[in-house]
Each structure stands twice: as structure tokens, then as C-alpha cells.
Design an enzyme around this catalytic site. Structure first.
Site, PDB file in Angstrom:
ATOM      1  N   CYS A   1       0.801  -1.228   0.000  1.00 32.64           N
ATOM      2  CA  CYS A   1       0.000   0.000   0.000  1.00 32.64           C
ATOM      3  C   CYS A   1       0.833   1.277   0.000  1.00 32.64           C
ATOM      4  CB  CYS A   1      -0.985   0.004   1.159  1.00 32.64           C
ATOM      5  SG  CYS A   1      -0.234   0.067   2.803  1.00 32.64           S
TER       6      CYS A   1
ATOM      7  N   HIS B   1      -2.251   0.999   7.124  1.00 32.60           N
ATOM      8  CA  HIS B   1      -2.676   0.943   5.722  1.00 32.60           C
ATOM      9  C   HIS B   1      -2.958   2.357   5.217  1.00 32.60           C
ATOM     10  CE1 HIS B   1      -4.176  -1.060   2.155  1.00 32.60           C
ATOM     11  NE2 HIS B   1      -5.331  -0.439   2.243  1.00 32.60           N
TER      12      HIS B   1
ATOM     13  N   HIS C   1      -6.070   1.540  -3.537  1.00 29.88           N
ATOM     14  CA  HIS C   1      -5.054   1.076  -2.594  1.00 29.88           C
ATOM     15  C   HIS C   1      -4.565  -0.302  -3.020  1.00 29.88           C
ATOM     16  CE1 HIS C   1      -7.984  -1.542  -0.165  1.00 29.88           C
ATOM     17  NE2 HIS C   1      -8.701  -1.002  -1.135  1.00 29.88           N
TER      18      HIS C   1
END
Length: 189
Positions: free
Chosen positions: A84, A136, A148
Site C-alpha cells: 500500500c 494501511h 489502494h
């Protein structure tokens, strides 16, 4: 006499119809580019589920589209596999010409927090998934959607999805201070 009246009426109707015909303006050189941009916005809007009014940065949507489906790989930073933060870093480098930090916690240190209802296209979204710290990061696209690199690969998800809604921490907008520093450092190189 009736023939002359008929001929005159016919001639007048021909001239009258020509006067009503509009001339078609010749397209300018910018017109095809504008049409192409509009078509691209329309396409990305449909493919990514984002309202057409929210798709102002075609370069952003093109970048995301090109990476969709790339497999997830922790520590990866290529089309063979990416995580990510590397995806976010790559996007900011290629779309915004800015080099940001490499992990989600460090990236968060470069932003000013933004509420979910204040997010704009290109802002960052941060999550605390099964963790007390940020774990994240993604890029906001508009209409509650974000891009993402998830465990399923690079994808577009919805912030209102119960999973992401549960772990959403904050949105973030790159601080002007960092933008200026990043721009200055890229000017020097």
C-alpha cells in the site's frame, strides 16, 4: 402567370431555407484534446464508480487504472507486486511529481488530518487495521471511493464498506510545508 408565381415562390423558399441553415464552426486545435479529456473522464467515472463531476484529474485515474489488479506483495514496489505505501508513493511521484515517504506511518507525518466528509480527490486515507498504529494507506478518488494495494492486489474500495469503515482512522492532505520542501528538493536535482 401562375407559373411565374410558382417559380418565384420556389426560389424564395430555397433562399429562405438556406438562410436558416446554420454554419458549422470549424473545430479548433484544442477541441479534440478537450473531447479526449471528456471521454477519458467519462470512461474512468464509469469504470471506477466515481461521479463524473469528481474526476477532475485524469492522470490520477489513468495511473490507478493501469495498476488495478497488480498483486499485493509486502515490501514490493513494482508491477510484479506492491504494497500500500509503495503504491501511494509511486502514485504521488508519477501523478503529482512529489516524492513522499515510504511507509504509511511516515506518510501520515507529512499530512494535515482531514475528516472523512472533507476529503478531496488525491487526498490520502489512513487505516488502523488490527493495530493501534496506522497500518494501511490509500488514495481518495471521490464519492467515497479510494485506490489502494490490498491483500487482493491494487483495487478500488469504498470507505463506507463495513470493513474499511470500521478501521478508517483519518484522511490526510499533504502539508504545504512538505510540498514546498519536496518541490525545492526536486528543483535542485
Amino acid at each position: 402567370m401562375k407559373k411565374y408565381v410558382l417559380v418565384i415562390a420556389l426560389i424564395l423558399s430555397v433562399f429562405g431555407s438556406q438562410a436558416q441553415t446554420k454554419t458549422v464552426p470549424t473545430p479548433t486545435a484544442d477541441k479534440p484534446a478537450d473531447e479526449e479529456q471528456s471521454l477519458a473522464k467519462d470512461y474512468f467515472s464509469q469504470v471506477m464508480g466515481v461521479a463524473l463531476s469528481a474526476t477532475s484529474n485524469v492522470k490520477l485515474f489513468q495511473f490507478v487504472y493501469d495498476w488495478i489488479g497488480t498483486p499485493y506483495r509486502f515490501g514490493g514496489n513494482s508491477k510484479k507486486g506492491i504494497d500500500c505505501s509503495a503504491f501511494t508513493k509511486e502514485l504521488y511521484t508519477n501523478v503529482f511529481n512529489l516524492t513522499i515517504k515510504r511507509n504509511s506511518r511516515d506518510i501520515f507525518s507529512m499530512v494535515s488530518p482531514v475528516g472523512k466528509d472533507e476529503l478531496k480527490e488525491g487526498d490520502l486515507v489512513f487505516f488502523k487495521i488490527h493495530s493501534r498504529s496506522i497500518s494501511h494507506v490509500g488514495i481518495y478518488l471521490g464519492d467515497g471511493r479510494f485506490a489502494h494495494a490490498s491483500m487482493k492486489g491494487v483495487a478500488i474500495s469504498n470507505l463506507d464498506d463495513p470493513y474499511y469503515n470500521r478501521y478508517f482512522y483519518k484522511g490526510g492532505r499533504l502539508l504545504d510545508v512538505f510540498k514546498e520542501q519536496l518541490e525545492k528538493s526536486s528543483d535542485v536535482q
